[in-house]
Design a protein around this motif. Structure first.
Motif, PDB file in Angstrom:
ATOM      1  N   ILE A 212       4.283  -4.454  -8.241  1.00 28.35           N
ATOM      2  CA  ILE A 212       4.667  -4.610  -6.846  1.00 28.35           C
ATOM      3  C   ILE A 212       3.686  -5.570  -6.188  1.00 28.35           C
ATOM      4  O   ILE A 212       2.553  -5.718  -6.637  1.00 28.35           O
ATOM      5  CB  ILE A 212       4.678  -3.254  -6.097  1.00 28.35           C
ATOM      6  CG1 ILE A 212       3.316  -2.558  -6.189  1.00 28.35           C
ATOM      7  CG2 ILE A 212       5.773  -2.345  -6.646  1.00 28.35           C
ATOM      8  CD1 ILE A 212       3.204  -1.289  -5.367  1.00 28.35           C
ATOM      9  N   GLY A 213       4.133  -6.241  -5.149  1.00 25.45           N
ATOM     10  CA  GLY A 213       3.279  -7.162  -4.420  1.00 25.45           C
ATOM     11  C   GLY A 213       3.459  -8.612  -4.816  1.00 25.45           C
ATOM     12  O   GLY A 213       3.243  -9.501  -4.009  1.00 25.45           O
TER      13      GLY A 213
ATOM     14  N   TYR B 267       4.525   5.263  -5.753  1.00 26.92           N
ATOM     15  CA  TYR B 267       4.661   5.203  -7.207  1.00 26.92           C
ATOM     16  C   TYR B 267       3.552   5.968  -7.932  1.00 26.92           C
ATOM     17  O   TYR B 267       3.807   6.602  -8.956  1.00 26.92           O
ATOM     18  CB  TYR B 267       4.722   3.745  -7.684  1.00 26.92           C
ATOM     19  CG  TYR B 267       6.081   3.131  -7.474  1.00 26.92           C
ATOM     20  CD1 TYR B 267       7.099   3.334  -8.393  1.00 26.92           C
ATOM     21  CD2 TYR B 267       6.366   2.388  -6.336  1.00 26.92           C
ATOM     22  CE1 TYR B 267       8.365   2.805  -8.198  1.00 26.92           C
ATOM     23  CE2 TYR B 267       7.627   1.849  -6.123  1.00 26.92           C
ATOM     24  CZ  TYR B 267       8.614   2.062  -7.066  1.00 26.92           C
ATOM     25  OH  TYR B 267       9.872   1.537  -6.860  1.00 26.92           O
ATOM     26  N   SER B 268       2.340   5.942  -7.392  1.00 23.98           N
ATOM     27  CA  SER B 268       1.240   6.630  -8.078  1.00 23.98           C
ATOM     28  C   SER B 268       1.195   8.121  -7.742  1.00 23.98           C
ATOM     29  O   SER B 268       1.083   8.954  -8.643  1.00 23.98           O
ATOM     30  CB  SER B 268      -0.101   5.967  -7.759  1.00 23.98           C
ATOM     31  OG  SER B 268      -0.418   6.070  -6.385  1.00 23.98           O
ATOM     32  N   GLU B 269       1.304   8.472  -6.459  1.00 21.96           N
ATOM     33  CA  GLU B 269       1.145   9.875  -6.067  1.00 21.96           C
ATOM     34  C   GLU B 269       2.429  10.685  -6.205  1.00 21.96           C
ATOM     35  O   GLU B 269       2.402  11.830  -6.649  1.00 21.96           O
ATOM     36  CB  GLU B 269       0.625   9.951  -4.640  1.00 21.96           C
ATOM     37  CG  GLU B 269      -0.788   9.381  -4.510  1.00 21.96           C
ATOM     38  CD  GLU B 269      -1.273   9.272  -3.078  1.00 21.96           C
ATOM     39  OE1 GLU B 269      -0.668   9.897  -2.181  1.00 21.96           O
ATOM     40  OE2 GLU B 269      -2.256   8.549  -2.855  1.00 21.96           O
ATOM     41  N   ARG B 270       3.542  10.113  -5.824  1.00 21.28           N
ATOM     42  CA  ARG B 270       4.791  10.888  -5.883  1.00 21.28           C
ATOM     43  C   ARG B 270       5.474  10.808  -7.244  1.00 21.28           C
ATOM     44  O   ARG B 270       6.009  11.787  -7.731  1.00 21.28           O
ATOM     45  CB  ARG B 270       5.752  10.439  -4.785  1.00 21.28           C
ATOM     46  CG  ARG B 270       5.253  10.820  -3.413  1.00 21.28           C
ATOM     47  CD  ARG B 270       6.356  10.756  -2.422  1.00 21.28           C
ATOM     48  NE  ARG B 270       5.846  10.855  -1.066  1.00 21.28           N
ATOM     49  CZ  ARG B 270       6.544  10.499  -0.018  1.00 21.28           C
ATOM     50  NH1 ARG B 270       7.759  10.010  -0.146  1.00 21.28           N
ATOM     51  NH2 ARG B 270       6.032  10.619   1.182  1.00 21.28           N
TER      52      ARG B 270
ATOM     53  N   GLU C  48       0.826  -1.209   0.000  1.00 15.98           N
ATOM     54  CA  GLU C  48       0.000   0.000   0.000  1.00 15.98           C
ATOM     55  C   GLU C  48       0.860   1.260   0.000  1.00 15.98           C
ATOM     56  O   GLU C  48       0.608   2.199  -0.754  1.00 15.98           O
ATOM     57  CB  GLU C  48      -0.962   0.013   1.190  1.00 15.98           C
ATOM     58  CG  GLU C  48      -1.966   1.154   1.139  1.00 15.98           C
ATOM     59  CD  GLU C  48      -2.851   1.157  -0.107  1.00 15.98           C
ATOM     60  OE1 GLU C  48      -3.203   2.260  -0.549  1.00 15.98           O
ATOM     61  OE2 GLU C  48      -3.182   0.077  -0.647  1.00 15.98           O
ATOM     62  N   GLU C  49       1.892   1.301   0.839  1.00 13.13           N
ATOM     63  CA  GLU C  49       2.786   2.466   0.858  1.00 13.13           C
ATOM     64  C   GLU C  49       3.512   2.628  -0.469  1.00 13.13           C
ATOM     65  O   GLU C  49       3.659   3.740  -0.974  1.00 13.13           O
ATOM     66  CB  GLU C  49       3.789   2.356   2.004  1.00 13.13           C
ATOM     67  CG  GLU C  49       3.208   2.638   3.359  1.00 13.13           C
ATOM     68  CD  GLU C  49       4.257   2.598   4.470  1.00 13.13           C
ATOM     69  OE1 GLU C  49       5.452   2.376   4.172  1.00 13.13           O
ATOM     70  OE2 GLU C  49       3.861   2.790   5.625  1.00 13.13           O
TER      71      GLU C  49
ATOM     72  N   VAL D 296      -0.047  -5.187  -7.778  1.00 13.03           N
ATOM     73  CA  VAL D 296      -0.382  -3.864  -8.281  1.00 13.03           C
ATOM     74  C   VAL D 296       0.551  -3.562  -9.452  1.00 13.03           C
ATOM     75  O   VAL D 296       1.771  -3.622  -9.308  1.00 13.03           O
ATOM     76  CB  VAL D 296      -0.213  -2.781  -7.189  1.00 13.03           C
ATOM     77  CG1 VAL D 296      -0.582  -1.408  -7.736  1.00 13.03           C
ATOM     78  CG2 VAL D 296      -1.044  -3.121  -5.951  1.00 13.03           C
ATOM     79  N   GLN D 297      -0.039  -3.275 -10.605  1.00 14.53           N
ATOM     80  CA  GLN D 297       0.753  -2.911 -11.780  1.00 14.53           C
ATOM     81  C   GLN D 297       0.599  -1.424 -12.025  1.00 14.53           C
ATOM     82  O   GLN D 297      -0.510  -0.897 -12.015  1.00 14.53           O
ATOM     83  CB  GLN D 297       0.293  -3.693 -13.009  1.00 14.53           C
ATOM     84  CG  GLN D 297       1.119  -3.374 -14.252  1.00 14.53           C
ATOM     85  CD  GLN D 297       0.766  -4.272 -15.410  1.00 14.53           C
ATOM     86  OE1 GLN D 297       0.669  -5.476 -15.270  1.00 14.53           O
ATOM     87  NE2 GLN D 297       0.581  -3.657 -16.577  1.00 14.53           N
TER      88      GLN D 297
END
Length: 134
Positions: free
Chosen positions: A56-57, A22-25, A16-17, A43-44
């Motif tokens: 990831i994951g 990767y998505s927000e920053r 989750e972190e 999560v791709q």
């Protein structure tokens, strides 16, 4: 026959972190977030404009932070650096390689300008500026 690299697994300690980083920053697009079994969430994410994604994951068999030298090519290294810094990513200064292989401050020649940064686990990323018009 075409061979296309489409997905690179990135080992992370907290899915989750890492997804938020990767998505927000970094601004990667979340392609999918799937729970495929107990304790296995995949999560791709894809960098804007890229044909290759990261995942990831998924179990990688590699320690989080072990990936180094993942490279993103950008047309404007100063702009990309400023964008990441503005989103809270700890990015280094623009550097280039001297002829003896050492890193020096500032931009270099064609294809020789880099910015280094890490994700939350220490996986190492590099921005590289592509030559104008290439």
């Amino acid at each position: 026959m075409e061979w296309k690299l489409e997905v690179v697994p990135i080992p992370v300690s907290d899915v989750e972190e890492a997804k938020q980083f990767y998505s927000e920053r970094l601004g990667f697009v979340v392609d999918h977030d799937t729970q495929i079994g107990p304790g296995v969430r995949v999560v791709q994410l894809t960098p804007p404009g890229s044909a290759c994604s990261v995942v990831i994951g998924a179990p990688t068999g590699t320690t989080p932070g072990a990936m180094q030298g993942l490279q993103l090519v950008v047309p404007d290294i100063d702009g990309a650096r400023a964008e990441l810094a503005g989103r809270g990513v700890e990015v280094g200064t623009v550097k280039h390689y001297e002829q003896d292989g050492t890193l020096a401050e500032g931009k270099g020649g064609r294809w020789n300008s880099f910015v280094f940064f890490n994700d939350l686990d220490g996986n190492g990323w590099i921005l590289q500026e592509r030559a104008t018009g290439e």
